[in-house]
Design a protein around this motif. Structure first.
Motif, PDB file in Angstrom:
ATOM      1  N   ASP A  96       0.833  -1.216   0.000  1.00  0.00           N
ATOM      2  CA  ASP A  96       0.000   0.000   0.000  1.00  0.00           C
ATOM      3  C   ASP A  96       0.865   1.261   0.000  1.00  0.00           C
ATOM      4  O   ASP A  96       0.451   2.295  -0.539  1.00  0.00           O
ATOM      5  CB  ASP A  96      -0.939   0.015   1.207  1.00  0.00           C
ATOM      6  N   MET A  99       1.648   2.032  -3.535  1.00  0.00           N
ATOM      7  CA  MET A  99       0.467   2.586  -4.222  1.00  0.00           C
ATOM      8  C   MET A  99       0.259   4.053  -3.810  1.00  0.00           C
ATOM      9  O   MET A  99      -0.062   4.902  -4.649  1.00  0.00           O
ATOM     10  CB  MET A  99      -0.804   1.791  -3.882  1.00  0.00           C
ATOM     11  N   ARG A 114       0.050  -2.258  -9.725  1.00  0.00           N
ATOM     12  CA  ARG A 114      -0.762  -3.418  -9.352  1.00  0.00           C
ATOM     13  C   ARG A 114      -0.195  -4.690  -9.977  1.00  0.00           C
ATOM     14  O   ARG A 114      -0.120  -5.745  -9.334  1.00  0.00           O
ATOM     15  CB  ARG A 114      -2.213  -3.184  -9.802  1.00  0.00           C
ATOM     16  N   TYR A 167      -3.959   6.719   0.315  1.00  0.00           N
ATOM     17  CA  TYR A 167      -4.227   5.734   1.374  1.00  0.00           C
ATOM     18  C   TYR A 167      -5.728   5.629   1.680  1.00  0.00           C
ATOM     19  O   TYR A 167      -6.266   4.532   1.833  1.00  0.00           O
ATOM     20  CB  TYR A 167      -3.498   6.129   2.655  1.00  0.00           C
ATOM     21  N   LEU A 170      -7.452   3.659  -0.929  1.00  0.00           N
ATOM     22  CA  LEU A 170      -7.190   2.214  -0.788  1.00  0.00           C
ATOM     23  C   LEU A 170      -8.059   1.631   0.333  1.00  0.00           C
ATOM     24  O   LEU A 170      -8.629   0.551   0.195  1.00  0.00           O
ATOM     25  CB  LEU A 170      -5.707   1.963  -0.461  1.00  0.00           C
ATOM     26  N   GLU A 174     -11.096  -1.325   0.112  1.00  0.00           N
ATOM     27  CA  GLU A 174     -11.008  -2.624   0.800  1.00  0.00           C
ATOM     28  C   GLU A 174     -11.326  -2.469   2.286  1.00  0.00           C
ATOM     29  O   GLU A 174     -10.452  -2.663   3.136  1.00  0.00           O
ATOM     30  CB  GLU A 174      -9.597  -3.209   0.652  1.00  0.00           C
TER      31      GLU A 174
END
Ligand code: TMP
Length: 203
Positions: A96, A99, A114, A167, A170, A174
């Motif tokens: 993460d 990302m 990814r 963040y 993300l 999820e």
């Protein structure tokens, strides 16, 4: 006791390390076999990469590839063996971070990140990710006290605003994996919330 893979994320200056150390102490005190590790780092090669990438200027593609090289080695030598041995892995940053920092922060194509992540992780992903969320102004104020900030800690507030948003996106995508803690609260209440979130997930 079954294994558990937990990662910890947040922008620089969120106070993550203090809370992870407290969690480590708490879980070890309960008799759990805990593996505390970090990214980039956790292996001799990973720590060399960390030293380089935090302090030497590198272009963004190199930065991405170094983060994933350190992660591949870390998964192979530390994380997977610890999980196979039934240990609780506390990992200070994982995919993460790439990302959020390289993707949202530096603008690297998320689909590319990814694809690299899927290859490197090969299915080994955290069951729980704790995001220590603070506004960039709070993080900036905390970082200003540092004597020798690294290449990331020297970034401007707008960079941290993009990383923070990355963040949060993300976490939104999820919600079953992420727990978002308000790290702007007093230290002890953040730690208490952290312990509660982890206790709820222990096997
Ligand atoms: P730390 O200071 O929390 O140990 O993290 C080291 C720095 O590395 C932090 O500024 C975030 C950055 N980083 C990335 O940019 N991408 C990554 O994939 C990882 C793991 C860390």
């Amino acid at each position: 006791m079954g294994s558990l893979f937990i990662s910890f994320e947040g922008i620089d200056g969120a106070g993550k390390s203090t809370h992870i150390a407290r969690l480590h102490q708490h879980l070890s005190g309960r008799g759990l076999d805990v593996c505390l590790t970090r990214e980039p780092g956790g292996t001799p090669l990973g720590e060399s990469i960390r030293e380089w990438v935090l302090h030497q200027p590198v272009d963004v593609v190199t930065e991405v590839l170094l983060m994933f090289a350190a992660r591949a080695e870390h998964l192979d030598r530390v994380i997977r063996p610890a999980l196979q041995a039934g240990r609780v892995v506390l990992c200070d940053r994982f995919t993460d971070a790439t990302m959020a920092y390289q993707g949202a922060g530096r603008g690297v194509d998320m689909a590319l990140l990814r694809a690299l992540a899927d290859k490197v992780e090969a299915g080994t992903r955290p069951a729980l990710t704790v995001l220590f969320d603070v506004p960039p102004a709070v993080s900036k104020a905390r970082l200003e006290g540092l004597k020798s900030p690294d290449r990331f800690e020297r970034e401007q507030q707008d960079f941290f605003a993009r990383v923070r948003q990355g963040y949060l996106d993300l976490a939104h995508a999820e919600p079953e994996r992420f727990v978002v803690l308000d790290a702007g609260q007093p230290m002890d209440s953040v730690t208490a919330a952290l312990l509660q979130a982890v206790e709820a997930r222990l096997p």
